[in-house]
Design an enzyme around this catalytic site. Structure first.
Site, PDB file in Angstrom:
ATOM      1  N   HIS A   1       0.858  -1.151  -0.032  1.00  8.84           N
ATOM      2  CA  HIS A   1       0.013  -0.077   0.099  1.00  8.84           C
ATOM      3  C   HIS A   1       0.952   1.238  -0.200  1.00  8.84           C
ATOM      4  O   HIS A   1       1.396   1.732   1.001  1.00  8.84           O
ATOM      5  CB  HIS A   1      -0.740   0.061   1.098  1.00  8.84           C
TER       6      HIS A   1
ATOM      7  N   LEU B   1      -8.911  -3.363  10.708  1.00  7.35           N
ATOM      8  CA  LEU B   1      -8.824  -1.922  10.740  1.00  7.35           C
ATOM      9  C   LEU B   1      -9.558  -1.835  12.156  1.00  7.35           C
ATOM     10  O   LEU B   1     -10.476  -2.412  12.625  1.00  7.35           O
ATOM     11  CB  LEU B   1      -9.592  -1.025   9.639  1.00  7.35           C
TER      12      LEU B   1
ATOM     13  N   GLY C   1     -10.957   3.775   7.257  1.00  9.82           N
ATOM     14  CA  GLY C   1     -11.419   2.515   7.596  1.00  9.82           C
ATOM     15  C   GLY C   1     -11.328   2.231   9.017  1.00  9.82           C
ATOM     16  O   GLY C   1     -12.337   1.609   9.507  1.00  9.82           O
TER      17      GLY C   1
ATOM     18  N   HIS D   1      -4.575   3.905  -3.265  1.00 13.71           N
ATOM     19  CA  HIS D   1      -4.552   3.088  -1.782  1.00 13.71           C
ATOM     20  C   HIS D   1      -3.641   1.944  -1.977  1.00 13.71           C
ATOM     21  O   HIS D   1      -3.000   1.639  -0.962  1.00 13.71           O
ATOM     22  CB  HIS D   1      -5.917   2.845  -1.382  1.00 13.71           C
TER      23      HIS D   1
ATOM     24  N   GLU E   1     -18.062  -5.093  24.205  1.00  8.86           N
ATOM     25  CA  GLU E   1     -17.063  -6.081  24.431  1.00  8.86           C
ATOM     26  C   GLU E   1     -15.903  -5.972  23.568  1.00  8.86           C
ATOM     27  O   GLU E   1     -14.809  -6.304  23.934  1.00  8.86           O
ATOM     28  CB  GLU E   1     -17.898  -7.573  24.199  1.00  8.86           C
TER      29      GLU E   1
ATOM     30  N   HIS F   1     -28.292 -16.054  24.050  1.00  8.48           N
ATOM     31  CA  HIS F   1     -27.100 -15.944  25.125  1.00  8.48           C
ATOM     32  C   HIS F   1     -26.486 -17.256  25.360  1.00  8.48           C
ATOM     33  O   HIS F   1     -25.549 -17.013  26.391  1.00  8.48           O
ATOM     34  CB  HIS F   1     -27.804 -15.289  26.335  1.00  8.48           C
TER      35      HIS F   1
END
Lengths: 671, 671
Positions: B35, B126, B163, B265, B414, B476
């Site tokens: 990149h 990302l 990103g 990019h 989380e 769950h």
């Protein structure tokens, strides 16, 4: 909060909304578990929404042009169940409400799609509902543009809590909806300031209205206990040309001793407190009792959409028979009759051309043939369009300017994409597929699990499916991701070896109605391995004999996708030494497991040495190496032991020992 | 963009920044992949940051009080590698730069922690780097509060792209950092308006500055090619009392034919275009050549931090010997000497009390003993503190008001929590643990994988680890999540059966230095199964004989966690019928696999019937049932076939057939 004032100002409304509160308190008390506070806090908002705005007919829960109501804060399931019982959904009997959270009841702890008729989607894992809703609103825009407002013309409403908005996926949903200007999407945020750990301010200072506005939404607010103010806000939100968020200021567990506390979030089961709350409400009924006038009013709400539905049916009936049949087909999720011939056409051409092709490019070829004959597909990619090969020339781009376009630039939002795909599929009338790198299964996992749990036939186009992607290195190289998806119940993981298998894989994916498919596709070019045409879809068998042993069968090589080529080369090496070797292509272990024992035994007979070759971890392979007629001292595996590395693909295969020579040597060592 | 004007206005700066651009173009061309555009576009920002602000010493890359520089946009790895080579990091030779993305080189496609000395964390997926950075900044605040600014006093800088900001996890990071007022955290956003699919506007309209401000950040902006403007913005951001985001307006692939396009990019390898770009820059060097004056200036930048480092070492040396030793210990990640005795104390008390206890409650007991003797722990939960049992009385709460607190209310985040935990651990001086429900492994997966890939010894406290959680239902209830974590290389998945095993599990988790641990803990109460004390840590063996057969051993029952109780009951049933039955507790399959063959054979000798019992899917178990001396016609599994259901736990175990009776019957059927 002065309950008395609320009661006096709007006495009729108060009793109607309180019916939800009372049923919630009773059901949670009976179950001795659940979440009381949210349904109690949002009862007023839900009452106004259902009575004055939501287009629905309790006697026809799946009517295609109903407004969609999504309870993103799924722990507040008693809100939905109460509304269903009150408005007269046939499946929501009082018995079901009384059996909240019990074995065999449809009234699960969190609303389950397919269990209760009004659950548009399974919610509970936070952030999913609001993100599914983006897909619902996209489907509505797309179908309205292509079929006309006469048959598709509805809103999608969401109730979301602080948890939904703190989950990262909500940002992906908000960003996508803002860009797409989904003006029929209205999010009602239960702004009660409370989470399980305490006040929201313990972990967040975000100005949610400013955050939504930053992504192109219109934002409104209201007193979530004042029916007039709620009605004003919803009316304004409906008129907005952008997606709308209404901050509904509410008190969790209103009127209960636990009001405005984190305790109020959970199960409020204390009998004295429960009765005190009911007394404060002025609620006359005993457990599960609703006064006749209140119930009757609610049933009127449940019936008021019948006219709209009948009108809609009249309009649908005015379409040509062919259009009517097509509309019913796409909402039934049936593949078009032409699909079989289209797939066969691709397969026939493939065995003529025998192209050396990456399976991601093969997938594009299949889509180029399928998309024109299957107008219900909506494809997309999480900013890897050219890499995932997901866009075909005919699709156009779905955008605010062109609602007829069928390709979605999802942006760098794998999770939001997967959640939107679930919503697209659940809405009906749409087959959704979307691409990212296989490794980023990780990002989309929570929604992929829900695809499987709900039985939604979306297609995950996961390219760059091994170390074969090369230089991008271990962060981008899946090694455990085939195992992850295979470990998930009700998921077809298909890893085709060439164009023919890819075409067959897509046929499976586009004809299944209750199972999501994960297509694992190579970045690197692969030779054709299926060289003669057969009408039969061999991938649908899960595994099949690709090359038979010459003479006595001493070895069976099993492989998937890009490693089938290696298995065939290893077979050449072994056969050259007089070792009869069968190659079994195993594109889909789940479909193979579904075959009868006789077929499985035919493909994998006992006796021979078995070596499986796959550029991933061995985890899960022993079922086929050691089980199913295999033997522990006659089986081995060629694959990855750990994470990958950054280097050209050929070098990586050599360094990690995933070669024909290694496979042949392992087989010979076991003879 | 007028390159000529940029060159003329700041001729010295231009050449220094262009050294990064030229090296990037050369390395990507040599690798024929990579990149180019991002390092070219952000070269000016990086040059100003490194020259004028970043506290670092290229001769001491791991100096504990350095500023941290995190390249969240990890695909721009050549930015980091160029900076390292230019400033004189010993490991970043020109040879390494020339071998960018090749086998054996440290210069991987994305920066890998442990490969190059200046990579603070592995980036590429990302959104991870910016979210790790929150953990780095938390660690700095915590250590500064507890050790004083004399030994900890630094900034954390991040370069993030579009990103990173579109990934949902970034919202969790932004929200957490805003609430915690991490004023030493500075994010430099590469605002180039381009993603892989095209312009950012194709998929997003978010006003990023407004979004960050909505979560309590200070926002700044600058012309990302004007060194004076960049310097002004960074100076202002450093002075801000809140976390700061600087929108750096840049041109991707500046000066190349692909400037401002999505092509820019990727890998810019066209030779003529490459030379044209260099000519436009006025760059005199051939491939990989840097003019001596430019290199010399950069080496000065790399050396300028030596004084600060020497001063810091002097200050550290002024601490008491005990404090110095403690500082070194926590940064080395060594457990305190007291840990062994503490764990033994818990175990001894446990066999005296034999408590019936959920393992999540057992975990709290262990933490209550460990946290006081291990001051480097920082615990937390994603809004499930009371359910995960992660908070002990002594910790205090880490907040803007109390930096000495060691418990983090992560909010419903989380993924952000897991990423922050990685950052906390990578910073050094901290042992991080954090809790959520086992099922939400899904949400944290991308960061959990990176814990494993980097070898970061964080501890995931995953409670509610099966259908045993009961009424909350299938959304769950984990069934595939043990398999998911076990399929991941370099991860210890430990599912203890009682308080003794939980104590041993924590000892493993807190002493390993290069492997993350997933603790799978029950919601429901479990009886004590380890009833006699031994100093030895049996969990560290992975599996061991818990109950031996009386008389001839005909059956081996294998189980983990909450199902060990069931195995013991099944053994009673079988023994009552005279069938000699061994019970093997298998809390950690990965540790068992690490034992030598003799030990494994001792625990799982061939010959007997084997039945494994685990309230999850069978996927992965065949290695132990059919392999390792097992036999396919002498093995069976008691567990889940699909997703769970909503009902009380006992009912679910009965309905899904995970009972002692079922296990005994399966064993008998195979005899």
């Amino acid at each position: 909060m002065d309950i008395q004032t609320l009661r006096e100002r709007h006495p009729d409304h108060w009793m109607r909304a309180t019916a939800i509160r009372a049923l919630t308190l009773d059901a949670v008390a009976a179950a001795n578990s659940g979440h009381s506070g949210m349904p109690m806090g949002m009862a007023d908002v839900a009452t106004v929404l259902f009575a004055n705005h939501l287009k629905f007919d309790a006697s026809a829960p799946r009517w295609p042009d109903r407004d969609r109501f999504i309870l993103s804060a799924g722990h507040g399931s008693m809100l939905l169940y109460s509304l269903m019982y009150l408005t007269g959904y046939a499946d929501m009997t009082l018995e079901q409400v009384k059996n909240f959270r019990q074995w065999g009841a449809i009234t699960a702890g969190h609303p389950e799609y397919g269990h209760v008729s009004a659950a548009e989607t399974t919610t509970g894992p936070l952030g999913q509902g609001i993100s599914n809703a983006v897909g619902f609103a996209m489907a509505e825009e797309s179908l309205r543009a292509r079929w006309g407002a006469k048959v598709q013309d509805h809103y999608t409403y969401v109730i979301a809590g602080d948890g939904c908005l703190m989950e990262g996926v909500s940002q992906e949903a908000i960003g996508l909806a803002g860009k797409l200007q989904l003006s029929r999407l209205i999010v009602l945020w239960d702004d009660n300031g409370i989470t399980i750990d305490g006040k929201v301010s313990l972990s967040d200072v975000t100005d949610q209205s400013a955050r939504f506005a930053a992504s192109g939404w219109d934002v409104f607010s209201c007193d979530g206990h004042d029916p007039e103010d709620i009605d004003r806000a919803i009316t304004a939100a409906k008129a907005s040309p952008r997606p709308a968020m209404i901050a509904c200021k509410t008190h969790i567990a209103i009127g209960h001793a636990a009001q405005d506390t984190s305790k109020g979030h959970g199960a409020l089961t204390d009998k004295a407190q429960l009765q005190a709350a009911k007394d404060g409400y002025g609620w006359p009924g005993g457990p599960f009792e609703v006064p006749a006038d209140v119930k009757s009013w609610w049933e009127g709400v449940g019936a008021k959409g019948q006219t709209a539905r009948a009108d809609w049916e009249t309009r649908l009936a005015a379409l040509s028979p062919a259009k009517q049949a097509e509309f019913k087909r796409i909402f039934a999720g049936d593949a078009p009759a032409k699909l079989t011939a289209t797939i066969r056409g691709v397969k026939k051409q493939a065995v003529e051309d025998l192209p050396k092709l990456a399976t991601r490019a093969a997938s594009e070829k299949v889509l180029a043939a399928v998309n024109p004959v299957m107008q219900e597909t909506i494809g997309g990619s999480a900013d890897l369009t050219g890499s995932n090969n997901t866009k075909t020339a005919d699709l156009g781009v779905f955008s605010a300017e062109d609602r007829k376009g069928r390709y979605v630039y999802y942006g760098i939002r794998e999770h939001g994409m997967a959640a939107a795909m679930n919503g697209l599929a659940l809405h009906g009338g749409v087959r959704a597929y979307g691409g990212t790198f296989m490794c980023f299964t990780d990002y989309a996992r929570p929604s992929m699990r829900l695809s499987a749990l709900m039985g939604v036939p979306v297609v995950y186009v996961m390219t760059h499916d091994s170390i074969g992607l090369g230089e991008d290195g271990p962060t981008h190289q899946p090694v455990e991701h085939l195992a992850i998806s295979r470990a998930t119940p009700n998921t077809y993981v298909i890893r085709p070896a060439d164009l023919v298998e890819t075409a067959e894989a897509w046929e499976v994916a586009l004809t299944t109605k209750t199972t999501p498919t994960v297509l694992a596709l190579s970045r690197q070019n692969l030779p054709a391995v299926r060289k003669t045409h057969t009408n039969q879809n061999l991938v649908s068998k899960g595994a099949y004999v690709l090359a038979e042993a010459t003479g006595k069968r001493q070895v069976i090589l099993m492989a998937t996708g890009s490693e089938v080529e290696i298995a065939l080369k290893a077979r050449d090496l072994l056969e050259a030494e007089g070792i009869g070797t069968r190659v079994v292509s195993m594109p889909c272990l789940e479909l193979f497991a579904e075959q009868d024992a006789a077929y499985r035994r035919k493909v994998l007979p006992p006796g021979a040495v078995r070596v499986a070759i796959e550029a991933g971890v061995r985890f899960g392979w022993d079922a086929w190496l050691l089980g199913e007629g295999g033997k522990r001292d006659k089986a081995d595996f060629v694959g990855m032991q750990g994470f990958g590395a950054s280097a050209p693909a050929e070098r990586l295969y050599a360094e990690f020992g995933i070669t024909a020579e290694a496979a042949a040597a392992k087989a010979k060592a076991l003879l």
